[in-house]
Design an enzyme around this catalytic site. Structure first.
Site, short mmCIF file in Angstrom:
data_model
loop_
_atom_site.label_atom_id
_atom_site.label_comp_id
_atom_site.label_asym_id
_atom_site.label_seq_id
_atom_site.Cartn_x
_atom_site.Cartn_y
_atom_site.Cartn_z
CG HIS A 109 11.11 -1.46 -7.47
ND1 HIS A 109 11.30 -0.73 -6.26
CD2 HIS A 109 10.58 -1.07 -8.77
CE1 HIS A 109 11.62 0.67 -7.79
NE2 HIS A 109 10.91 0.35 -8.50
CE LYS A 160 7.00 1.95 -7.21
NZ LYS A 160 7.63 3.46 -6.58
CG ASP A 211 5.93 5.36 -6.41
OD1 ASP A 211 4.70 5.12 -6.76
OD2 ASP A 211 6.95 5.68 -6.83
CE1 TYR A 268 11.81 3.94 -7.43
CE2 TYR A 268 10.95 5.06 -6.55
CZ TYR A 268 11.26 4.31 -6.67
OH TYR A 268 10.46 3.86 -8.50
#
Length: 277
Positions: A109, A76, A46, A51
């Site tokens: 997200h 996401k 994931d 990120y």
């Protein structure tokens, strides 16, 4: 080796119930730890555009001996890309960084209600699923009001809802809504980021009785109540230990005891109804 159970989406596809998360993991570190996770046996990774480690995840996937079709990959859509053209471009960027032709699951997200573009984003995800670049579509951090709105407006239900969920913040109402509508629940920060959860006397007592770690007990609790769970660690020993939580079996009494730890004050992250980032 531990065996990870799978859960079935309402679209017919399946997701490994235990995955490996990479939030707050730097790109180069993500490459290393995802590689370790795949060697241990994880088959569900994931990540997210925000990120900043999709490229590292992609390098780990490319270097692994595990076939692409045997790894479930989630990424996401970030909050600045909810408009149609932006969302289409964002997915292409994520796929390029990951080095993949498709992702198994694409999530919005955050709903970010104050921005008011989550419905546009959901309509675009429905469109993107038809292209084959996304196998299944879902959401993350949606208040129930916005979840209801996108379903009513499109007739398409997310396959999964990823939310903050741990023993001190159990989100019973959203989980119940998901059960009633065939939407799986996925837990982020499933260990409560270590804040009090892993030292809670109820959990440590169960861990001692089981000969398990507190983290393994919490992961086993998530699995027992039907959550998809994505613990994160950059420590090789903990990557292994978390994976072995699938071998820890809790009694009904132990599950209920952990269920009683829920607190209205237990939220760690932002409130999805109020977030504006």
């Amino acid at each position: 080796m531990s065996t990870v159970p799978t859960l079935r989406f309402h679209d017919g596809r399946e997701i490994p119930q235990l995955g490996f998360g990479v939030w707050q993991v730097e790109d180069e570190v993500a490459e290393k730890v995802v590689g370790e996770a795949l060697k241990v046996g994880y088959r569900h990774i994931d990540t997210a555009a925000i990120y900043g480690n999709e490229a590292g995840v992609g390098r780990a996937l490319a270097a692994s001996d595990v076939a692409r079709e045997d790894v479930f990959v989630t990424t996401k859509l970030w909050n600045d890309s909810h408009r149609h053209d932006d969302a289409v471009a964002a997915l292409d960027t994520s796929l390029e960084k990951l080095g993949l032709d498709y992702v198994d699951l694409y999530l919005i997200h955050w709903a970010k209600p104050k921005q008011g573009q989550y419905l546009d984003a959901w309509r675009t995800l429905i469109e993107l699923q038809k292209t084959g670049k996304v196998k299944s579509i879902g959401v993350s951090n949606f208040p129930q009001e916005q979840l209801e709105e996108i379903i009513e407006a499109t007739g398409v239900k997310p396959v999964i809802h990823q939310i903050e969920l741990h023993p001190h913040f159990q989100q019973a109402d959203l989980r119940a809504y998901g059960r009633d509508h065939g939407i799986l629940t996925e837990a982020w920060s499933p260990l409560g980021q270590g804040k009090d959860v892993l030292t809670d006397p109820v959990i440590t007592e169960i861990a001692e009785a089981k000969g398990a770690t507190p983290a393994q007990v919490v992961i086993a609790w998530h699995l027992a109540i039907g959550n998809v769970v994505i613990p994160k660690s950059v420590t090789p020993e903990r990557i292994v230990s978390n994976f072995e939580a699938t071998s820890v079996s809790l009694t009904e009494d132990e599950v209920r005891a952990i269920g009683r730890l829920d607190s209205a004050e237990g939220r760690i992250g932002p409130d999805p109804a109020e977030c504006d980032f």
